[in-house]
Design an enzyme around this catalytic site. Structure first.
Site, PDB file in Angstrom:
ATOM      1  N   ARG A 270      19.239  -5.646  13.614  1.00 22.15           N
ATOM      2  CA  ARG A 270      19.594  -5.905  15.001  1.00 22.15           C
ATOM      3  C   ARG A 270      18.702  -7.008  15.545  1.00 22.15           C
ATOM      4  O   ARG A 270      17.521  -7.111  15.191  1.00 22.15           O
ATOM      5  CB  ARG A 270      19.485  -4.650  15.873  1.00 22.15           C
ATOM      6  CG  ARG A 270      18.105  -4.053  15.967  1.00 22.15           C
ATOM      7  CD  ARG A 270      18.093  -2.770  16.794  1.00 22.15           C
ATOM      8  NE  ARG A 270      18.366  -3.019  18.208  1.00 22.15           N
ATOM      9  CZ  ARG A 270      19.008  -2.177  18.998  1.00 22.15           C
ATOM     10  NH1 ARG A 270      19.462  -1.029  18.533  1.00 22.15           N
ATOM     11  NH2 ARG A 270      19.193  -2.460  20.268  1.00 22.15           N
TER      12      ARG A 270
ATOM     13  N   HIS B  69       7.901   8.583   4.159  1.00 25.63           N
ATOM     14  CA  HIS B  69       6.637   9.310   4.345  1.00 25.63           C
ATOM     15  C   HIS B  69       6.726  10.766   3.897  1.00 25.63           C
ATOM     16  O   HIS B  69       5.718  11.472   3.929  1.00 25.63           O
ATOM     17  CB  HIS B  69       6.113   9.233   5.787  1.00 25.63           C
ATOM     18  CG  HIS B  69       5.591   7.875   6.158  1.00 25.63           C
ATOM     19  ND1 HIS B  69       4.523   7.694   7.018  1.00 25.63           N
ATOM     20  CD2 HIS B  69       5.973   6.635   5.798  1.00 25.63           C
ATOM     21  CE1 HIS B  69       4.287   6.398   7.165  1.00 25.63           C
ATOM     22  NE2 HIS B  69       5.159   5.733   6.425  1.00 25.63           N
TER      23      HIS B  69
ATOM     24  N   GLU C 153      -0.459  -2.159   5.203  1.00 31.57           N
ATOM     25  CA  GLU C 153       0.509  -2.076   6.299  1.00 31.57           C
ATOM     26  C   GLU C 153       0.414  -0.731   7.000  1.00 31.57           C
ATOM     27  O   GLU C 153       0.636  -0.628   8.207  1.00 31.57           O
ATOM     28  CB  GLU C 153       1.929  -2.295   5.765  1.00 31.57           C
ATOM     29  CG  GLU C 153       2.996  -2.416   6.852  1.00 31.57           C
ATOM     30  CD  GLU C 153       3.460  -1.079   7.438  1.00 31.57           C
ATOM     31  OE1 GLU C 153       3.759  -1.024   8.642  1.00 31.57           O
ATOM     32  OE2 GLU C 153       3.498  -0.077   6.682  1.00 31.57           O
ATOM     33  N   GLU C 154       0.081   0.306   6.233  1.00 36.89           N
ATOM     34  CA  GLU C 154       0.007   1.643   6.811  1.00 36.89           C
ATOM     35  C   GLU C 154      -1.222   1.835   7.697  1.00 36.89           C
ATOM     36  O   GLU C 154      -1.343   2.852   8.374  1.00 36.89           O
ATOM     37  CB  GLU C 154      -0.002   2.704   5.700  1.00 36.89           C
ATOM     38  CG  GLU C 154       1.248   2.712   4.834  1.00 36.89           C
ATOM     39  CD  GLU C 154       2.494   3.198   5.563  1.00 36.89           C
ATOM     40  OE1 GLU C 154       2.381   3.614   6.735  1.00 36.89           O
ATOM     41  OE2 GLU C 154       3.574   3.148   4.962  1.00 36.89           O
TER      42      GLU C 154
ATOM     43  N   ASP D 168       0.809  -1.218   0.000  1.00 33.47           N
ATOM     44  CA  ASP D 168       0.000   0.000   0.000  1.00 33.47           C
ATOM     45  C   ASP D 168       0.843   1.269   0.000  1.00 33.47           C
ATOM     46  O   ASP D 168       2.023   1.264   0.346  1.00 33.47           O
ATOM     47  CB  ASP D 168      -0.963   0.002   1.192  1.00 33.47           C
ATOM     48  CG  ASP D 168      -0.256  -0.199   2.532  1.00 33.47           C
ATOM     49  OD1 ASP D 168       0.784  -0.881   2.569  1.00 33.47           O
ATOM     50  OD2 ASP D 168      -0.742   0.320   3.557  1.00 33.47           O
TER      51      ASP D 168
END
Length: 439
Positions: free
Chosen positions: A215, A406, A170-171, A104
């Protein structure tokens, strides 16, 4: 980088063979990347030019399914509205893994000069908005298609099975809709195919192109959305004493809420953020309105801190409003939130040499904790997961000053497509071909 070095040292001590030679990229990965480079760039540019908002990814999912079918796969569509899933079955027995890409875009009006810049528009929260792949999901989708093509070509000699997850939303789904990883899991994406591990990547502006950041343990924050309505009493702006001013109460509330993190949260334990993203109230310059509405986000890594901030925000809202003679109604949409993205430490240590094989040991490093959030975290709660960042800012540009994900000026160095494809393919093949542990 200290923890990453310790992680690698432990891995090398446990495996003398690895200590003897630096990890090398598989020749089949090198060959596949060279063959697919132009195609993946073409796919990415097409997706970039035709972005779609969360739960609206109709064209994107149709194109993904069409390209998977052209590879000889049988994708399932319509999962969590527009999700697409396909299974690659290798010719040899082996483990099961899942690879995930999100599809998306964002309600952002593009401000780049790319020849394939988005001109798309849509409606978001009742307003007309531009639509842009300002977070790089176009790159993720194209990269996973490239990995799929490579794996299909070597399917006869491939041990195990690979699930390809092309995820919508996902957003975040527009309220009150459901969507994203949560809905895919709710609809049983892992019900019949439970992978041993799930892998994902994200292009990242704060990482230089050609580098990878990863990480073990916590990587990205939990994300929760809140809304606060401050209810006063309407009156003429010339006579505020005849009403209750929700705008002044809101201003006080926003300022006081900053003390939740600065004075009430033990940020020596883990960082936290409370941010207001929108405030709406009133329509005319000389009328004090009845109410003001605010929305915002809470970011945390520790569950205890998360719940305490929820309680503190409700307390601050209620009592600050009351001090002005107003009322506050607070909603924290906990069920919609994403938990922290936590990389399985053992899996991350195991796959670290795979990432180093692609870009070199010096170009893989441990980033600081990221306050951004990812619903990949929900997949990683079900099975061990590893999520890593692929650099997207061109050499010669300081990543700290580059337009961030973004931003309407977010600019992807397409070198990230090549690195992402090689990294995800190398990780997949190394995991699938690893000797099974005895016992």
């Amino acid at each position: 980088m200290p923890r990453l070095s310790l992680l690698l040292s432990a891995l090398l001590l446990a495996s003398p063979a690895l200590a003897a030679a630096a990890p090398a990229e598989r020749p089949e990965v090198t060959a596949a990347a060279a063959r697919l480079q132009a195609q993946v760039v073409e796919w990415r540019r097409d997706f970039h030019q035709h972005p779609e908002l969360s739960n609206r990814e109709e064209r994107t999912s149709a194109k993904v399914a069409e390209r998977l079918r052209a590879m000889g796969l049988k994708p399932k569509t319509g999962i969590a509205h527009h999700g697409v899933v396909a299974i690659i079955k290798g010719g040899k027995p082996g483990p099961r893994i899942a690879l995930r890409a999100d599809m998306d875009a964002l309600p952002v009006t593009e401000q780049t000069t790319l020849p394939f810049a988005s001109k798309a528009t849509s409606t978001y929260r009742g307003e007309q908005v531009g639509v842009m792949h300002a977070c790089g999901h176009d790159a993720h989708t194209a990269t996973l298609l490239g990995v799929a093509d490579a794996l299909v070509k070597m399917r006869d000699n491939l041990p195990g099975e690979v699930m390809l997850i092309f995820q919508p939303s996902e957003e975040g789904a527009p309220p009150p809709e459901e969507g994203g990883a949560a809905l895919m899991l709710k609809e049983g994406v892992f019900a019949d195919f439970k992978p041993e591990a799930v892998f994902g990547l994200h292009v990242f502006s704060s990482v230089q192109a050609g580098q990878i950041a990863v990480r073990g343990g916590p990587l990205m924050a939990a994300s929760d959305r809140f809304g606060i309505k401050v209810i006063g009493r309407q009156t003429h702006g010339s006579a505020p004493w005849n009403g209750v001013d929700p705008i002044v109460a809101t201003a006080d509330l926003v300022g006081t809420a900053q003390t939740i993190v600065s004075r009430r949260s033990n940020i020596s334990k883990q960082p936290a953020v409370v941010s207001f993203g929108a405030i709406k109230g009133g329509i005319r310059y000389n009328i004090i309105p009845d109410e003001v509405e605010m929305v915002g986000t809470i970011r945390t890594f520790d569950e205890g801190m998360r719940q305490q901030i929820f309680a503190d925000l409700r307390n601050v809202a209620e009592h600050t409003a009351a001090a002005h003679g107003a009322k506050a109604e607070t909603e924290i949409y906990e069920a919609e939130g994403n938990p922290a993205t936590v990389n399985d430490p053992a899996l991350t240590a195991r796959m670290l040499p795979s990432l180093q094989a692609v870009v070199g040991e010096a170009n893989v490093y441990e980033p600081p904790l990221q306050m951004g959030a990812e619903d990949f975290s929900l997949f990683a709660q079900q099975v061990p997961g590893m999520f890593f960042f692929v650099g997207s800012t061109s050499e010669g540009i300081d990543p700290a000053k580059a337009p961030a994900n973004h931003s309407p000026k977010f600019l992807l160095d397409e070198k990230a497509l090549d690195v992402g494809l090689r990294a995800l393919l190398q990780v997949s093949l190394d995991y699938l071909n690893a000797p099974k542990a005895a016992g």
